[in-house]
Design a protein around this motif. Structure first.
Motif, short mmCIF file in Angstrom:
data_model
loop_
_atom_site.label_atom_id
_atom_site.label_comp_id
_atom_site.label_asym_id
_atom_site.label_seq_id
_atom_site.Cartn_x
_atom_site.Cartn_y
_atom_site.Cartn_z
N GLY A 223 28.06 4.78 0.11
CA GLY A 223 29.53 3.03 0.12
C GLY A 223 30.91 4.15 0.76
O GLY A 223 31.59 3.43 1.38
N MET B 181 30.88 4.37 4.43
CA MET B 181 31.38 3.65 5.19
C MET B 181 33.11 3.06 5.10
O MET B 181 33.35 2.55 6.00
N VAL C 281 34.59 4.74 7.26
CA VAL C 281 34.36 4.44 8.71
C VAL C 281 34.85 3.58 9.18
O VAL C 281 35.86 3.16 10.02
N ILE C 282 35.37 2.24 7.80
CA ILE C 282 35.76 1.13 8.02
C ILE C 282 37.40 1.29 8.28
O ILE C 282 38.20 0.67 9.38
N SER D 102 35.53 -6.35 3.38
CA SER D 102 33.84 -5.39 2.74
C SER D 102 34.55 -4.50 2.05
O SER D 102 33.98 -4.47 1.80
N LEU E 44 32.12 -3.52 -0.69
CA LEU E 44 31.83 -2.20 -1.37
C LEU E 44 31.64 -1.65 -2.78
O LEU E 44 31.38 -1.29 -3.49
N PRO F 136 25.74 -0.40 1.87
CA PRO F 136 26.84 -0.87 3.29
C PRO F 136 26.22 -0.96 4.36
O PRO F 136 27.29 -1.09 4.96
N ILE F 137 24.81 -0.59 4.68
CA ILE F 137 24.37 -1.99 5.17
C ILE F 137 23.64 -3.22 5.28
O ILE F 137 22.53 -3.51 5.79
N VAL G 96 29.06 -7.01 5.11
CA VAL G 96 29.34 -5.43 5.15
C VAL G 96 29.29 -5.05 7.00
O VAL G 96 30.19 -4.88 8.04
N LEU G 97 28.21 -5.43 7.09
CA LEU G 97 28.21 -4.67 8.67
C LEU G 97 28.80 -6.48 9.54
O LEU G 97 29.06 -5.52 10.78
N LEU H 106 32.32 -5.32 9.33
CA LEU H 106 32.82 -3.75 10.77
C LEU H 106 32.21 -4.15 12.02
O LEU H 106 34.01 -3.65 12.55
#
Length: 178
Positions: A60, A63, A66-67, A134, A138, A145-146, A150-151, A154
């Motif tokens: 998480g 992720m 990444v976000i 997101s 999290l 995270p998947i 959240v996806l 993203l």
């Protein structure tokens, strides 16, 4: 940065080198992604030091980085748009508030707490809404995270970032040539 570099004549000098405009802009994007990751590390580190523990694990947290990186790309796009339409660093500061204020107020908890459905709906028109949503899923709700939420956030954020960055690049190439 681009406005200051244009004011100082640095962009003119850079154009005399074999560096392409795409390489120049890509380097700026990468530099600001690294800066955003460092800032996120500092914020997360301080939060941990004062006792905050998110409802997520290492995946998480990854992720979240990444976000934040994708969002920083979007912000670089807004910066390119600002640099393309402003002629001085002073005017760039003022123009940047056209982007900053909606990102801050419509895309964060402010719009979620607003009584008006219109204000809440307007928040969905800015990329920071999807970052807030997101990260809330999290860190506070313990979403995977998947997970679909959240996806989805993203994916929307990536679409915003690509769109804004492309608009920034096109405008900067057309308007920012002097």
């Amino acid at each position: 940065t681009f406005t200051v570099e244009r004011e100082q004549g640095l962009l003119r000098r850079v154009r005399t080198t074999p560096l392409t405009p795409g390489e120049l802009m890509s380097s700026q994007v990468l530099a600001y992604i690294v800066l955003a990751i460092i800032q996120a590390l500092v914020v997360f580190g301080m939060a941990f030091l004062i006792g905050y523990r998110p409802a997520t694990g290492p995946a998480g947290l990854l992720m979240a980085f990444v976000i934040v990186s994708v969002f920083s790309t979007c912000c670089v796009g807004f910066g390119l748009i600002t640099a393309a339409v402003s002629r001085s660093s002073g005017s760039a500061t003022g123009i940047s508030f056209v982007f900053i204020m909606p990102l801050m107020f419509l895309g964060t908890f402010v719009s979620a707490m607003a009584p008006s459905a219109l204000t809440s709906a307007a928040g969905r028109a800015v990329p920071s809404h999807y970052v807030t949503e997101s990260l809330t899923n999290l860190f506070l709700r313990g979403a995977s995270p998947i997970s679909a939420s959240v996806l989805t956030d993203l994916g929307i954020l990536v679409a915003f970032s690509v769109g804004v960055l492309l608009i920034g690049v096109v405008l900067f190439r057309k308007i920012g040539k002097d």
